[in-house]
Design a protein around this motif. Structure first.
Motif, PDB file in Angstrom:
ATOM      1  N   ARG A 471      50.160  26.957  40.111  1.00  0.00           N
ATOM      2  CA  ARG A 471      48.954  26.110  40.152  1.00  0.00           C
ATOM      3  C   ARG A 471      47.705  26.944  40.446  1.00  0.00           C
ATOM      4  NH1 ARG A 471      50.674  20.281  42.861  1.00  0.00           N
ATOM      5  NH2 ARG A 471      52.447  19.912  41.475  1.00  0.00           N
ATOM      6  N   VAL A 472      47.831  27.955  41.340  1.00  0.00           N
ATOM      7  CA  VAL A 472      46.690  28.847  41.623  1.00  0.00           C
ATOM      8  C   VAL A 472      46.266  29.561  40.354  1.00  0.00           C
ATOM      9  CG1 VAL A 472      45.989  30.947  42.831  1.00  0.00           C
ATOM     10  CG2 VAL A 472      47.201  29.160  44.069  1.00  0.00           C
ATOM     11  N   LYS A 473      47.246  30.051  39.600  1.00  0.00           N
ATOM     12  CA  LYS A 473      46.942  30.734  38.329  1.00  0.00           C
ATOM     13  C   LYS A 473      46.227  29.793  37.375  1.00  0.00           C
ATOM     14  CE  LYS A 473      49.693  30.770  35.050  1.00  0.00           C
ATOM     15  NZ  LYS A 473      49.869  30.089  33.730  1.00  0.00           N
ATOM     16  N   ASN A 474      46.737  28.561  37.269  1.00  0.00           N
ATOM     17  CA  ASN A 474      46.105  27.570  36.380  1.00  0.00           C
ATOM     18  C   ASN A 474      44.687  27.239  36.823  1.00  0.00           C
ATOM     19  OD1 ASN A 474      48.388  27.453  34.826  1.00  0.00           O
ATOM     20  ND2 ASN A 474      49.195  25.595  35.800  1.00  0.00           N
ATOM     21  N   ASN A 475      44.477  27.096  38.151  1.00  0.00           N
ATOM     22  CA  ASN A 475      43.143  26.790  38.683  1.00  0.00           C
ATOM     23  C   ASN A 475      42.171  27.935  38.434  1.00  0.00           C
ATOM     24  OD1 ASN A 475      43.905  24.271  39.580  1.00  0.00           O
ATOM     25  ND2 ASN A 475      44.460  24.980  41.642  1.00  0.00           N
ATOM     26  N   LEU A 476      42.665  29.184  38.615  1.00  0.00           N
ATOM     27  CA  LEU A 476      41.798  30.346  38.369  1.00  0.00           C
ATOM     28  C   LEU A 476      41.407  30.420  36.891  1.00  0.00           C
ATOM     29  CD1 LEU A 476      43.553  33.016  40.605  1.00  0.00           C
ATOM     30  CD2 LEU A 476      41.261  32.103  40.940  1.00  0.00           C
ATOM     31  N   GLN A 477      42.383  30.142  36.018  1.00  0.00           N
ATOM     32  CA  GLN A 477      42.055  30.134  34.588  1.00  0.00           C
ATOM     33  C   GLN A 477      41.064  29.012  34.250  1.00  0.00           C
ATOM     34  OE1 GLN A 477      45.856  29.950  32.632  1.00  0.00           O
ATOM     35  NE2 GLN A 477      46.058  32.201  32.541  1.00  0.00           N
ATOM     36  N   LEU A 478      41.179  27.869  34.955  1.00  0.00           N
ATOM     37  CA  LEU A 478      40.233  26.751  34.765  1.00  0.00           C
ATOM     38  C   LEU A 478      38.831  27.164  35.188  1.00  0.00           C
ATOM     39  CD1 LEU A 478      39.775  23.752  34.053  1.00  0.00           C
ATOM     40  CD2 LEU A 478      40.359  23.195  36.430  1.00  0.00           C
ATOM     41  N   SER A 502      32.693  38.375  36.361  1.00  0.00           N
ATOM     42  CA  SER A 502      33.414  37.460  37.267  1.00  0.00           C
ATOM     43  C   SER A 502      34.706  36.972  36.624  1.00  0.00           C
ATOM     44  CB  SER A 502      32.521  36.260  37.611  1.00  0.00           C
ATOM     45  OG  SER A 502      31.359  36.689  38.289  1.00  0.00           O
ATOM     46  N   GLN A 503      34.643  36.697  35.306  1.00  0.00           N
ATOM     47  CA  GLN A 503      35.851  36.257  34.596  1.00  0.00           C
ATOM     48  C   GLN A 503      36.962  37.312  34.682  1.00  0.00           C
ATOM     49  OE1 GLN A 503      34.027  35.086  30.740  1.00  0.00           O
ATOM     50  NE2 GLN A 503      35.362  33.268  30.917  1.00  0.00           N
ATOM     51  N   ILE A 509      43.164  38.473  39.243  1.00  0.00           N
ATOM     52  CA  ILE A 509      43.853  37.772  40.335  1.00  0.00           C
ATOM     53  C   ILE A 509      44.851  36.769  39.763  1.00  0.00           C
ATOM     54  CG2 ILE A 509      43.527  36.239  42.321  1.00  0.00           C
ATOM     55  CD1 ILE A 509      40.715  37.537  42.631  1.00  0.00           C
ATOM     56  N   ALA A 510      44.443  36.055  38.719  1.00  0.00           N
ATOM     57  CA  ALA A 510      45.323  35.064  38.101  1.00  0.00           C
ATOM     58  C   ALA A 510      46.586  35.714  37.536  1.00  0.00           C
ATOM     59  CB  ALA A 510      44.570  34.328  36.992  1.00  0.00           C
ATOM     60  N   LEU A 511      46.411  36.925  37.017  1.00  0.00           N
ATOM     61  CA  LEU A 511      47.569  37.649  36.454  1.00  0.00           C
ATOM     62  C   LEU A 511      48.633  37.906  37.522  1.00  0.00           C
ATOM     63  CD1 LEU A 511      48.849  39.109  34.047  1.00  0.00           C
ATOM     64  CD2 LEU A 511      47.548  41.154  34.679  1.00  0.00           C
ATOM     65  N   THR A 564      46.620  42.634  44.803  1.00  0.00           N
ATOM     66  CA  THR A 564      45.381  41.940  44.406  1.00  0.00           C
ATOM     67  C   THR A 564      44.188  42.879  44.518  1.00  0.00           C
ATOM     68  OG1 THR A 564      46.315  39.864  45.209  1.00  0.00           O
ATOM     69  CG2 THR A 564      43.934  39.928  44.851  1.00  0.00           C
ATOM     70  N   THR A 565      44.102  43.576  45.647  1.00  0.00           N
ATOM     71  CA  THR A 565      42.979  44.501  45.876  1.00  0.00           C
ATOM     72  C   THR A 565      42.993  45.637  44.863  1.00  0.00           C
ATOM     73  OG1 THR A 565      43.076  43.975  48.233  1.00  0.00           O
ATOM     74  CG2 THR A 565      41.850  45.944  47.611  1.00  0.00           C
ATOM     75  N   ILE A 566      44.186  46.253  44.643  1.00  0.00           N
ATOM     76  CA  ILE A 566      44.301  47.344  43.660  1.00  0.00           C
ATOM     77  C   ILE A 566      43.914  46.827  42.278  1.00  0.00           C
ATOM     78  CG2 ILE A 566      45.931  48.908  42.498  1.00  0.00           C
ATOM     79  CD1 ILE A 566      45.296  49.788  45.306  1.00  0.00           C
ATOM     80  N   GLY A 567      44.329  45.592  41.956  1.00  0.00           N
ATOM     81  CA  GLY A 567      43.975  45.005  40.661  1.00  0.00           C
ATOM     82  C   GLY A 567      42.468  44.879  40.473  1.00  0.00           C
ATOM     83  N   LEU A 568      41.733  44.452  41.517  1.00  0.00           N
ATOM     84  CA  LEU A 568      40.267  44.318  41.448  1.00  0.00           C
ATOM     85  C   LEU A 568      39.609  45.682  41.296  1.00  0.00           C
ATOM     86  CD1 LEU A 568      39.780  41.554  44.171  1.00  0.00           C
ATOM     87  CD2 LEU A 568      39.458  41.290  41.701  1.00  0.00           C
ATOM     88  N   ILE A 569      40.144  46.694  42.021  1.00  0.00           N
ATOM     89  CA  ILE A 569      39.590  48.064  41.909  1.00  0.00           C
ATOM     90  C   ILE A 569      39.775  48.582  40.490  1.00  0.00           C
ATOM     91  CG2 ILE A 569      39.930  50.457  42.644  1.00  0.00           C
ATOM     92  CD1 ILE A 569      40.635  49.362  45.447  1.00  0.00           C
ATOM     93  N   ILE A 570      41.021  48.428  39.941  1.00  0.00           N
ATOM     94  CA  ILE A 570      41.290  48.898  38.577  1.00  0.00           C
ATOM     95  C   ILE A 570      40.411  48.146  37.585  1.00  0.00           C
ATOM     96  CG2 ILE A 570      43.054  48.917  36.749  1.00  0.00           C
ATOM     97  CD1 ILE A 570      45.116  49.508  38.940  1.00  0.00           C
ATOM     98  N   ASN A 571      40.250  46.854  37.788  1.00  0.00           N
ATOM     99  CA  ASN A 571      39.387  46.039  36.917  1.00  0.00           C
ATOM    100  C   ASN A 571      37.976  46.620  36.861  1.00  0.00           C
ATOM    101  OD1 ASN A 571      39.083  43.160  35.554  1.00  0.00           O
ATOM    102  ND2 ASN A 571      37.289  43.465  36.833  1.00  0.00           N
ATOM    103  N   GLU A 572      37.448  46.985  38.030  1.00  0.00           N
ATOM    104  CA  GLU A 572      36.078  47.523  38.116  1.00  0.00           C
ATOM    105  C   GLU A 572      35.990  48.897  37.464  1.00  0.00           C
ATOM    106  OE1 GLU A 572      32.149  47.236  38.865  1.00  0.00           O
ATOM    107  OE2 GLU A 572      33.633  45.677  39.311  1.00  0.00           O
ATOM    108  N   LEU A 573      36.979  49.769  37.786  1.00  0.00           N
ATOM    109  CA  LEU A 573      36.938  51.147  37.280  1.00  0.00           C
ATOM    110  C   LEU A 573      37.148  51.198  35.772  1.00  0.00           C
ATOM    111  CD1 LEU A 573      38.993  52.956  40.079  1.00  0.00           C
ATOM    112  CD2 LEU A 573      36.536  53.178  39.655  1.00  0.00           C
ATOM    113  N   VAL A 574      38.126  50.440  35.250  1.00  0.00           N
ATOM    114  CA  VAL A 574      38.388  50.446  33.809  1.00  0.00           C
ATOM    115  C   VAL A 574      37.193  49.874  33.046  1.00  0.00           C
ATOM    116  CG1 VAL A 574      39.848  49.471  31.991  1.00  0.00           C
ATOM    117  CG2 VAL A 574      40.899  50.399  34.051  1.00  0.00           C
TER     118      VAL A 574
END
Length: 661
Positions: A471-478, A502-503, A509-511, A564-574
């Motif tokens: 449900r968290v994943k679905n809400n984040l995608q919403l 932001s998307q 996070i949703a992933l 989650t934190t590593i994912g946000l860092i990679i998101n920013e760097l990539v």
């Protein structure tokens, strides 16, 4: 002369006929058993036949047929004890027929039955087996048999004596007798004399005059084979004197026929001394006497020796034709009685007799046969020398063994007491365990019920937690979808950029929540799969095909908050690398992760693009992207190091807290 021969022939026929009649008189008259009455009649027949163990007649073929059918009846109608008894009757037949190998096989089979070892007859079978091993020159098996033979003699007494008094003492001293014979057969005559003398002392003390007479004779043989003829004659005469004064004509367990034969064998030993002094005519009558009685008592080893000794005397008397006649009898017996020493000596004597008779060609042929035969037994001599070393045991060692045996007997007497004590204690323990089991059984049921309830509750919570992640994943995608719709209401490029960024953060996070929902382990994220999926989505959005991604996480899995934190860092760097680093050039992004120490992680991000603009560290730290990366690094207490020498490199080092594992 012809008349004398005819009389002798008639006498022989009469003797054989009388013997057959004597056998027929005790025969049950059938060879196939049909009922219980015939079975009992056959049993009485066998027991009478083997009563004295030393048979003075040859067992008939009807005995063998009846014994074989008796065994069949026992297997079908009786218990194991009767079956063993039937096999014992068959053993007697093959022993009587001097079939050494079959006798050994039958004896070894009987000794495998516990029921037979409890019988007194087991000692006689061991005695025969001992002799058979000796005749077959299987001395290694003889040596292995001796302790077993002694143990059975300690229980049941000797093979021939009906008096079982002091059986242990007799068996222990009989051990000296057995070792004496082993050393004698290995031609260590000095050592044999010592053991014979120890045994002789015991026999005289027990007033076993027949045994003592035999022991004197054995000591004489030891001296004779050691070429000490005067000492040999002294002991032979002692043997004869004791036999005549204390045994013959007195109450004895040994038959009169056998005592006569034994006396003749001692005199034949004296005759061999006469031969050494060339007194051939004086020696001959003694050898003729022992030849006659050895046939009657079926002492084959003495019969064949008597034939050989007579042939040897006629050779010395230079009468080769007479000598060859007796030597031919030796070879006839050798067809069924094996003896390497007699065979070699007989071949040599026959060669010399042909040489004496002027037949040099035949003599050479037999000399060659002798050489070939000796070569064929040379390997057996190697084994014999090995055994000679094996039997060199001091008297002290055997005394220690006997003491140890007596200690073991004392211990065995206490076994019954300790067994009863142990059984009583075991019963008390079992009763106690029963009450403990009964008490704990009710507790175990309660614990099992609680365990089942906890397992059920845990399963329900796992399902519920997976549903929450879903449900968290679905809400984040919403939320991501709503942001996308809102961005299209405005034509402002800055707003669209912020919404897109932001998307991406929301999608990263949703992933994670999507992976937790799909994974069986809801506490850990497989970083290799997560980073590959995240970077693939970012690459698809940027539409850059000239950039290669290399990811290696060494199969690491991290808890949810760290992932989650590593994912946000990679998101920013990539995102930054795809946007600014490569432009139209080919490029490569490397993401590496490993565990350097226990729960200590090293995370490295590289790109080989244009690098960062040359501005001061202070100004660089003020940019929004770097500020966000530092904030995220601080969230997991990571040390951040940035390098721009050859490639733009970010190195993060952090430790996973124990409470997060």
């Amino acid at each position: 002369m012809k008349k004398t021969i005819l009389i002798l022939f008639v006498f022989c026929l009469f003797t054989v006929f009388s013997q057959e009649k004597a056998q027929d008189s005790i025969s049950p008259g059938f060879t196939v058993i049909k009922n219980e009455k015939e079975f009992q009649s056959a049993t009485d027949y066998f027991e009478n036949y083997i009563k004295f163990k030393r048979s003075e007649h040859q067992f008939s073929s009807s005995y063998l047929k009846l014994a074989e059918n008796y065994l069949v009846w026992c297997k079908n109608n009786t218990s194991e004890n009767e079956i063993v008894r039937a096999k014992y009757y068959l053993f007697h037949y093959y022993n009587n027929q001097l079939q050494i190998e079959e006798t050994i096989r039958r004896a070894e089979e009987l000794l495998t039955y516990d029921a037979f070892l409890k019988m007194r007859e087991s000692v006689f079978v061991l005695y025969v087996l001992k002799l058979a091993y000796n005749n077959a020159e299987r001395y290694d098996e003889w040596l292995r048999l001796l302790p077993f033979y002694q143990a059975q003699t300690r229980i049941h007494g000797s093979a021939f004596s009906t008096d079982n008094t002091n059986a242990i003492d007799k068996a222990d001293n009989g051990f000296n007798h057995n070792y004496a014979h082993v050393y004698y057969d290995l031609k260590n005559f000095k050592q044999a004399q010592q053991y014979f003398k120890m045994h002789l002392k015991y026999l005289l003390n027990k007033e076993d005059f027949y045994g003592a007479s035999s022991c004197y004779n054995n000591i004489g043989l030891s001296f004779f084979n050691n070429q000490e003829l005067d000492s040999a004659l002294v002991y032979y005469n002692k043997s004869l004197v004791l036999l005549d004064r204390k045994v013959i004509g007195k109450n004895s367990n040994v038959s009169g026929m056998y005592l006569k034969h034994f006396r003749n064998s001692i005199r034949a030993n004296i005759a061999n001394i006469y031969v050494e002094y060339d007194k051939f005519d004086k020696a001959l009558p003694y050898h003729f006497d022992v030849l006659k009685t050895s046939k009657t008592t079926h002492e084959t080893h003495l019969e064949i020796k008597a034939h050989y000794d007579i042939a040897s005397i006629f050779y010395h008397k230079e009468q080769p034709k007479v000598a060859l006649k007796y030597l031919d009898s030796v070879f006839d017996i050798l067809k069924y009685y094996k003896s390497t020493s007699i065979t070699a000596n007989a071949l040599n004597l026959k060669a010399k007799l042909y040489l004496l008779n002027g037949s040099s060609k035949k003599a050479n042929a037999y000399f060659k046969k002798e050489k070939y035969f000796k070569d064929s037994v040379e390997l057996a001599m190697v084994s014999k020398k090995y055994l000679q070393t094996a039997v060199k045991l001091d008297t002290k060692d055997k005394v220690d063994q006997l003491k140890k045996s007596k200690v073991e007997i004392y211990k065995n007497q206490q076994i019954d007491f300790y067994q009863k004590l142990g059984i009583g204690f075991l019963l008390l323990l079992l009763v106690g365990l029963f009450f403990v089991y009964k008490r704990d059984r009710s507790k175990s049921k309660i614990i099992n019920n609680q365990k089942q309830m906890l397992t059920k509750s845990l399963s329900e919570k796992e399902v519920l937690l997976k549903e929450i992640h879903h449900r968290v994943k679905n809400n984040l995608q919403l939320i991501s979808g709503l942001l996308y719709l809102q961005s299209h209401k405005y034509n402002d490029k800055a707003i669209s950029t912020i919404v897109n960024k932001s998307q991406k953060h929301i999608n990263s996070i949703a992933l994670i929540h999507e992976m937790l929902y799909k994974n069986d382990n809801i506490g850990l994220i497989n970083m290799q799969n997560y980073i590959e999926e995240l970077t693939n989505k970012l690459s698809q959005v940027s539409h850059l095909d000239n950039v290669t991604l290399e990811i290696n996480t060494n199969a690491l899995s991290l808890p949810l908050n760290y992932a989650t934190t590593i994912g946000l860092i990679i998101n920013e760097l990539v995102t930054n690398s795809l946007k600014y680093a490569f432009k139209d050039n080919d490029g490569k992004i490397t993401i590496f992760m490993t565990e350097v120490n226990t729960q200590e992680i090293k995370f490295v991000y590289k790109d080989n693009g244009v690098g960062m603009p040359s501005i001061s560290e202070k100004e660089r730290s003020k940019t929004l992207g770097l500020r966000l990366i530092k904030m995220l690094a601080e969230e997991i207490n990571a040390q951040l190091k940035t390098e721009t020498i050859n490639e733009l490199t970010y190195t993060f080092k952090f430790k996973i807290k124990e409470e997060d594992v």
